[in-house]
Design an enzyme around this catalytic site. Structure first.
Site, PDB file in Angstrom:
ATOM      1  N   GLY A 251       0.813  -1.203   0.000  1.00 46.41           N
ATOM      2  CA  GLY A 251       0.000   0.000   0.000  1.00 46.41           C
ATOM      3  C   GLY A 251       0.846   1.251   0.000  1.00 46.41           C
ATOM      4  O   GLY A 251       1.960   1.275   0.537  1.00 46.41           O
ATOM      5  N   SER A 252       0.333   2.322  -0.612  1.00 47.53           N
ATOM      6  CA  SER A 252       0.969   3.631  -0.603  1.00 47.53           C
ATOM      7  C   SER A 252       2.389   3.536  -1.162  1.00 47.53           C
ATOM      8  O   SER A 252       2.601   2.992  -2.243  1.00 47.53           O
ATOM      9  CB  SER A 252       0.939   4.206   0.814  1.00 47.53           C
ATOM     10  OG  SER A 252       1.407   5.534   0.856  1.00 47.53           O
ATOM     11  N   HIS A 253       3.380   4.035  -0.441  1.00 47.48           N
ATOM     12  CA  HIS A 253       4.756   3.960  -0.947  1.00 47.48           C
ATOM     13  C   HIS A 253       5.294   2.527  -0.912  1.00 47.48           C
ATOM     14  O   HIS A 253       6.312   2.243  -1.557  1.00 47.48           O
ATOM     15  CB  HIS A 253       5.658   4.914  -0.170  1.00 47.48           C
ATOM     16  CG  HIS A 253       5.579   6.328  -0.674  1.00 47.48           C
ATOM     17  ND1 HIS A 253       4.549   7.169  -0.337  1.00 47.48           N
ATOM     18  CD2 HIS A 253       6.388   7.029  -1.513  1.00 47.48           C
ATOM     19  CE1 HIS A 253       4.720   8.341  -0.928  1.00 47.48           C
ATOM     20  NE2 HIS A 253       5.827   8.281  -1.654  1.00 47.48           N
TER      21      HIS A 253
END
Length: 560
Positions: A251-253
């Site tokens: 998720g995300s970075h």
């Protein structure tokens, strides 16, 4: 079972499998020795192995070097989490904190080498996706540890493996985050792995002295991820996992990391499928990747505060003096792990051939806006004109301004739409090389917590649904718990067969159909929210995607 394995207070356990007489042993043998785990007292088909070193401590002369081989006692008790990598909470320091109602009491395996004492806890003021660490898990530069939850029926079962990569701007996070406890996913008969990687200054600093020493620099955190995946390939069969069926989910970075791994020749063959939640190779917005020379310039400027010093002196500095050196770490084109800008690599079809699930959340822009400096309509228009140049007028016709309120709402929407465009682009790039892609939009608004108001289906709000880890800070409903079971089932099915379709792993009923994506926004995109099915309630108009296509061709020449 030690307290390190206890779930969050109030975790959803409805329907969890409890297999009488489970055969997966509490102790396994890997090439380096025997690893003693602990059986769950809530899901007795799951054995957890916590705090296993997958690389040598990156301390002393190993600071800013590629991960080195780990050493381990011949009989290793894997009952405590390893220390988290050096980091700061969004609000500041590295002090102990309590979890305020979560009831989780994670513990840390003692580590060496210049650690900053004190566990990190408490919310970060960033909504339902905010990172909260186990109160007793400390930060330390000696932090390259991973955790395995095995729900395999035996050590020879060869069950699907799911490896989680957390994000949080490459500045924070750890495999010991309570949201990422793999027990409930593993209880469905798979193997789940989480791991720590070096963050911030320690994970992504580039500098000419480091390049001269090693041939390149930067991307140390990405090297850690590759080392963890190599550990999985070598060792996971002892835990009942299949090294030839590994899915990275993120998720995300962490998804940015995963996209980089898909593009890296160094990661070829280490995983076979990938789930990328709200993040692609360009980060949160379209842009060319930073080059090694550019990253070296940033490192040189930031380290100038220490004067003219030798590399050995920098490696000897206490961690607190280095903590704030690199405040916006990036994965860079280092010429080795990442040989070229990934936009060019994906456009040319030179990435690794893995199947993907990709998607984003309807209100991503709420968090992304908070990370920007835009607060007025004047700042908004200036930012758009600086970034998009000749396309700015077209952009402002779609994402209007006129007042502070309108501008801020437009910018938040635009940031979220741009991330959704990136995820579709990644899906298209994988299908172009003959792989399958499945696309989702997450629209569920999680309940408010005891410390945060309801903020929409913003960045990171899907994570606890994927892991089915519902903590006590929020008033989760039956609808939330049902959605968590469905999402977790989709992800597990994808890891097992390459398609998310199949049975609900908790209820034993067929899941809604989720066709592979070939470009139909309405009828091939799965909505995961109050409504579950294709033909979602949130569809981004084609004119917006066309605008981002045009901007991409200008901002990243050759990437289109």
């Amino acid at each position: 079972m030690s307290r390190a394995l206890q779930l969050l207070a109030g975790v959803a356990l409805a329907g969890a499998v409890v297999t009488a007489g489970a055969e997966m042993p509490d102790e396994v043998e890997v090439p380096a020795g025997q690893i003693q785990g602990q059986r769950s007292d809530q899901n007795d088909n799951v054995v957890a192995f916590l705090g296993i070193p997958y690389a040598a401590p990156p301390i002393g002369e190993n600071r800013w070097r590629a991960p080195q081989p780990a050493t381990m006692e011949r009989r290793f008790k894997a009952e405590l989490y390893g220390a988290q990598c050096i980091q700061r909470l969004a609000g500041g320091g590295l002090t102990p904190g309590q979890l305020g109602g979560r009831g989780f009491t994670g513990q840390m395996r003692p580590g060496g080498g210049g650690g900053m004492g004190g566990g990190m806890g408490g919310g970060m003021g960033r909504g339902p996706g905010a990172y909260i660490a186990p109160a007793a898990v400390q930060t330390n530069e000696d932090c390259l540890y991973l955790n395995v939850w095995s729900g395999a029926e035996s050590e020879t079962a060869r069950r699907p493996v799911m490896v989680w990569i957390q994000g949080d701007q490459l500045l924070r996070g750890a495999g010991s985050d309570p949201r990422y406890i793999g027990e409930l996913l593993a209880s469905r008969g798979i193997v789940v792995v989480t791991f720590n990687y070096r963050l911030g200054t320690f994970g992504f600093l580039a500098h000419p002295m480091l390049t001269a020493e090693g041939g390149s620099s930067g991307n140390y955190g990405l090297m850690d991820a590759i080392a963890a995946l190599n550990w999985v390939k070598t060792n996971i069969s002892a835990f009942g996992g299949d090294p030839d069926n590994v899915t990275v989910f993120s998720g995300s970075h962490g998804a940015v990391m995963t996209a980089a791994l898909i593009g890296s020749p160094e990661a070829e063959g280490l995983f076979h499928r990938a789930v990328l939640q709200s993040g692609s190779w360009m980060g949160m917005g379209m842009a060319p990747m930073q080059t090694l020379a550019e990253a070296e310039q940033v490192g040189t400027e930031q380290l100038a505060r220490f004067g003219t010093v030798a590399l050995a002196d920098l490696r000897a500095l206490p961690v607190d003096q280095l903590q704030g050196v690199l405040t916006e770490p990036k994965i860079i084109v280092d010429g080795e792990i990442i040989p070229e800008d990934l936009s060019l690599r994906f456009a040319a079809g030179r990435q690794n051939p893995v199947d993907v699930i990709v998607g984003s959340n309807r209100e991503e822009g709420i968090v992304l806006l908070e990370r920007s400096n835009v607060r007025t309509f004047g700042e908004y228009e200036a930012a758009i004109r600086e970034r998009f140049g000749a396309l700015a007028d077209a952009f402002l016709r779609i994402y209007q301004s006129g007042s502070n309120e309108i501008a801020i709402a437009s910018y938040a929407t635009a940031l979220g739409d741009e991330l959704a465009w990136q995820m579709r682009l990644l899906a298209e790039r994988q299908t172009a090389i003959g792989r399958t892609a499945h696309v989702y939009v997450f629209t569920r608004v999680p309940p408010a917590s005891t410390t945060q108001p309801q903020r929409g289906s913003t960045h990171g709000s899907e994570v606890q649904y994927v892991f089915n880890t519902m903590g006590a800070l929020q008033a989760w409903t039956a609808g939330d718990r049902r959605l968590a079971q469905i999402m977790a089932s989709y992800w597990i099915n994808f890891a097992e067969t390459g398609s998310p379709e199949g049975m609900d792993r908790w209820e034993g009923v067929a899941l809604p159909e989720w066709p592979a994506y070939t470009g139909s926004e309405e009828f091939q995109t799965m909505e995961l929210g109050d409504r579950i099915g294709t033909n979602p309630t949130w569809v981004i108009p084609s004119e917006k995607f066309e605008l981002f296509d045009q901007a991409y061709s200008v901002l990243v020449p050759g990437g289109g």
